[in-house]
Design a protein around this motif. Structure first.
Motif, PDB file in Angstrom:
ATOM      1  N   ALA A  17       0.848  -1.380  -0.037  1.00  0.00           N
ATOM      2  CA  ALA A  17       0.008  -0.156  -0.177  1.00  0.00           C
ATOM      3  C   ALA A  17       0.861   1.518  -0.002  1.00  0.00           C
ATOM      4  CB  ALA A  17      -0.915   0.151   1.179  1.00  0.00           C
ATOM      5  N   LEU A  21       0.991   3.960  -3.267  1.00  0.00           N
ATOM      6  CA  LEU A  21       0.609   5.369  -3.243  1.00  0.00           C
ATOM      7  C   LEU A  21       1.803   6.199  -3.771  1.00  0.00           C
ATOM      8  CD1 LEU A  21      -1.274   5.161   0.202  1.00  0.00           C
ATOM      9  CD2 LEU A  21      -2.094   5.515  -2.169  1.00  0.00           C
ATOM     10  N   GLN A  48      -5.957   2.181   1.308  1.00  0.00           N
ATOM     11  CA  GLN A  48      -5.275   1.342  -0.064  1.00  0.00           C
ATOM     12  C   GLN A  48      -4.924   0.100   0.562  1.00  0.00           C
ATOM     13  OE1 GLN A  48      -4.680   2.892  -3.077  1.00  0.00           O
ATOM     14  NE2 GLN A  48      -4.400   0.876  -3.601  1.00  0.00           N
TER      15      GLN A  48
END
Length: 174
Positions: A17, A21, A48
């Motif tokens: 995650a 990002l 996420q």
């Protein structure tokens, strides 16, 4: 002496995650050819990670990462609905960091994404949209077997150049 790093393509997991990002924010800032927005990378790491877990557990969705070492250098998102009437249609989005353009990473990602779709035995149609000015991407999609199915006049707005046409492309499985 430097050692070559092998390109690895694998499905994303929740632990990806934070890196994902950061990747999304970087790739969005590097190219005006992508059809993504700040909303695609503006979520929290927890959000996420949960989204990646849902994608990983889905039988007709995937997010493939292209990695050189620990660095995400490209990704392919294949998303489909759970509704039985349209669960066979997968939408593809693909991106590669600018420093790695021209290294066939997009080709490998797209080929693996198409194979993943075939292996599901659920997906029968893949779709994507691409800016008409993005000839490199169009060439890649056509090389893999996608066909132009239509064009949306003024399908995307870029504040620097105005309205742009977008191609709709499809790939049929079976």
């Amino acid at each position: 002496m430097t050692q070559a790093t092998e390109l690895i393509i694998r499905e994303a997991i929740p632990d990806d995650a934070a890196n994902l990002l950061a990747y999304l924010q970087q790739v969005q800032s590097e190219s005006e050819l992508l059809l993504i927005t700040a909303e695609d990378y503006g979520q929290s790491e927890t959000y996420q990670a949960n989204a990646l877990a849902d994608i990983y557990d889905s039988p007709n969705n995937t997010l493939l990462l292209a990695l050189l070492g620990d660095e995400i250098v490209g990704m392919l998102r294949l998303s489909a609905e759970s509704d039985p009437h349209i669960q066979h249609i997968g939408e593809i989005g693909i991106s590669v960091l600018k420093a790695h353009w021209g290294q066939r990473i997009g080709t490998y990602l797209l080929a693996d994404g198409v194979q993943w779709a075939k292996d599901t035995q659920i997906l029968k149609r893949l779709e994507l949209t691409v800016q008409a000015r993005n000839q490199r991407a169009i060439n890649l999609y056509q090389k893999i077997g996608f066909d132009k199915e239509g064009q949306m006049a003024r399908g995307f707005y870029d504040s620097a150049v105005g309205y742009l046409d977008v191609w709709l492309m499809g790939y049929l499985i079976d």
